[in-house]
Motif scaffolding. Sequence first.
Motif, PDB file in Angstrom:
ATOM      1  N   LYS A   2       0.824  -1.199   0.000  1.00 52.77           N
ATOM      2  CA  LYS A   2       0.000   0.000   0.000  1.00 52.77           C
ATOM      3  C   LYS A   2       0.866   1.260   0.000  1.00 52.77           C
ATOM      4  O   LYS A   2       0.520   2.252  -0.626  1.00 52.77           O
ATOM      5  N   ALA A   3       1.988   1.213   0.709  1.00 46.96           N
ATOM      6  CA  ALA A   3       2.871   2.377   0.758  1.00 46.96           C
ATOM      7  C   ALA A   3       3.458   2.659  -0.617  1.00 46.96           C
ATOM      8  O   ALA A   3       3.544   3.820  -1.035  1.00 46.96           O
ATOM      9  N   ARG A   4       3.859   1.622  -1.319  1.00 47.28           N
ATOM     10  CA  ARG A   4       4.422   1.805  -2.653  1.00 47.28           C
ATOM     11  C   ARG A   4       3.379   2.373  -3.607  1.00 47.28           C
ATOM     12  O   ARG A   4       3.680   3.262  -4.418  1.00 47.28           O
ATOM     13  N   CYS A   8       3.642   6.016  -5.481  1.00 46.51           N
ATOM     14  CA  CYS A   8       3.485   6.101  -6.941  1.00 46.51           C
ATOM     15  C   CYS A   8       2.380   7.085  -7.314  1.00 46.51           C
ATOM     16  O   CYS A   8       2.533   7.876  -8.258  1.00 46.51           O
ATOM     17  N   ALA A   9       1.290   7.068  -6.571  1.00 41.09           N
ATOM     18  CA  ALA A   9       0.194   8.006  -6.843  1.00 41.09           C
ATOM     19  C   ALA A   9       0.638   9.446  -6.595  1.00 41.09           C
ATOM     20  O   ALA A   9       0.316  10.346  -7.377  1.00 41.09           O
ATOM     21  N   LEU A  10       1.408   9.671  -5.537  1.00 34.71           N
ATOM     22  CA  LEU A  10       1.893  11.019  -5.256  1.00 34.71           C
ATOM     23  C   LEU A  10       2.864  11.502  -6.328  1.00 34.71           C
ATOM     24  O   LEU A  10       2.838  12.669  -6.720  1.00 34.71           O
ATOM     25  N   VAL A  11       3.720  10.618  -6.805  1.00 35.49           N
ATOM     26  CA  VAL A  11       4.656  10.985  -7.872  1.00 35.49           C
ATOM     27  C   VAL A  11       3.877  11.330  -9.143  1.00 35.49           C
ATOM     28  O   VAL A  11       4.192  12.315  -9.833  1.00 35.49           O
TER      29      VAL A  11
END
Length: 78
Positions: A2-4, A8-11
């Motif tokens: 979930k953290a990854r 990725c969504a923030l990037v």
Amino acid sequence: MKARLGVCALVLLFLAGLWLVASPFVVGYQPAGAPYTAATVNNLWVGGGLAGLSFVTLVLYAADALRELTRAEPPTDT
């Protein structure tokens, strides 16, 4: 996992914000030397806000992850 996905969504949000800032000039609907159109001003505000917010969130996430790494106990060799 979930953290990854979150990172990725923030990037992707950060890159989308940068694209919104650059798009009026790259695509060409903002004439060179002319006063900014309403669409250009909108893209600059929304893109800058989106890029800024996602960047701050990424920095906060990295700081939290670094803090967790420093708090972790070293492995014991037994």
